[in-house]
Scaffold this motif. Structure first.
Motif, PDB file in Angstrom:
ATOM      1  N   GLN A   1     -11.116  15.250   0.763  1.00 23.40           N
ATOM      2  CA  GLN A   1     -10.073  15.784   1.631  1.00 23.40           C
ATOM      3  C   GLN A   1      -9.553  14.711   2.587  1.00 23.40           C
ATOM      4  N   ALA A   2     -10.428  13.840   3.060  1.00 23.92           N
ATOM      5  CA  ALA A   2     -10.007  12.740   3.924  1.00 23.92           C
ATOM      6  C   ALA A   2      -9.035  11.822   3.178  1.00 23.92           C
ATOM      7  N   SER A   3      -9.311  11.567   1.918  1.00 22.34           N
ATOM      8  CA  SER A   3      -8.397  10.752   1.099  1.00 22.34           C
ATOM      9  C   SER A   3      -7.044  11.435   0.955  1.00 22.34           C
ATOM     10  N   LYS A   4      -7.053  12.747   0.805  1.00 19.31           N
ATOM     11  CA  LYS A   4      -5.790  13.503   0.715  1.00 19.31           C
ATOM     12  C   LYS A   4      -4.983  13.371   1.999  1.00 19.31           C
ATOM     13  N   ILE A   5      -5.672  13.397   3.124  1.00 17.09           N
ATOM     14  CA  ILE A   5      -4.989  13.247   4.414  1.00 17.09           C
ATOM     15  C   ILE A   5      -4.289  11.895   4.492  1.00 17.09           C
ATOM     16  N   VAL A   6      -5.008  10.845   4.156  1.00 16.38           N
ATOM     17  CA  VAL A   6      -4.425   9.497   4.209  1.00 16.38           C
ATOM     18  C   VAL A   6      -3.234   9.405   3.261  1.00 16.38           C
ATOM     19  N   HIS A   7      -3.374   9.940   2.064  1.00 15.06           N
ATOM     20  CA  HIS A   7      -2.284   9.911   1.091  1.00 15.06           C
ATOM     21  C   HIS A   7      -1.088  10.727   1.588  1.00 15.06           C
ATOM     22  N   GLU A   8      -1.342  11.921   2.085  1.00 10.15           N
ATOM     23  CA  GLU A   8      -0.269  12.813   2.548  1.00 10.15           C
ATOM     24  C   GLU A   8       0.528  12.178   3.685  1.00 10.15           C
ATOM     25  N   LEU A   9      -0.168  11.514   4.580  1.00  7.13           N
ATOM     26  CA  LEU A   9       0.518  10.928   5.729  1.00  7.13           C
ATOM     27  C   LEU A   9       1.199   9.605   5.401  1.00  7.13           C
ATOM     28  N   GLY A  10       0.710   8.904   4.397  1.00  3.37           N
ATOM     29  CA  GLY A  10       1.243   7.575   4.159  1.00  3.37           C
ATOM     30  C   GLY A  10       2.076   7.376   2.921  1.00  3.37           C
ATOM     31  N   ALA A  11       1.991   8.273   1.963  1.00  3.48           N
ATOM     32  CA  ALA A  11       2.623   8.016   0.666  1.00  3.48           C
ATOM     33  C   ALA A  11       3.832   8.901   0.404  1.00  3.48           C
ATOM     34  N   SER A  12       4.611   9.149   1.423  1.00  2.35           N
ATOM     35  CA  SER A  12       5.753  10.029   1.252  1.00  2.35           C
ATOM     36  C   SER A  12       6.917   9.544   2.101  1.00  2.35           C
TER      37      SER A  12
END
Length: 111
Positions: free
Chosen positions: A9-20
């Motif tokens: 879930q922490a990885s999802k947070i980083v991806h959600e905030l940075g990869a869009s």
């Protein structure tokens, strides 16, 4: 939940905030609603995360739902600076979770 799920879930947070390319307000909403609140915060009383990290998660949750206890009204009234601060805090929490040493005893436990 186990630390492995919290890390996912922490990885999802980083991806959600940075990869869009979405505006930060929308990315922050997505990271909070999809990973932070359901997976991490609901598990913040478990002893596999350090207490100071659990406290940081609770404080961020309180900040992000300060208006009427709801995320959307709070985010809609935040300044750009406040949004950036919340995103930075959430990423910092996620990175700390990714670095938790699973081979040492939890905080407060005897060695």
């Amino acid at each position: 939940m186990a630390i492995h799920y919290a890390r996912e879930q922490a990885s999802k947070i980083v991806h959600e905030l940075g990869a869009s390319a979405l505006p930060l307000r929308e990315r922050l909403y997505g990271a909070y609603a999809r990973a932070f609140i359901h997976a991490l915060l609901s598990d913040s009383d478990q002893d596999y995360l350090p207490e100071e990290l659990n406290q940081s998660m609770r404080l961020l949750a309180t900040r992000m739902t300060a208006r009427d206890g709801a995320l959307q009204p709070t985010l809609s009234r935040m300044t750009d600076r406040e949004l950036v601060e919340c995103a930075d805090e959430m990423i910092d929490i996620a990175l700390h979770i990714l670095r938790v040493d699973t081979h040492r005893p939890p905080s407060g436990s005897p060695d």
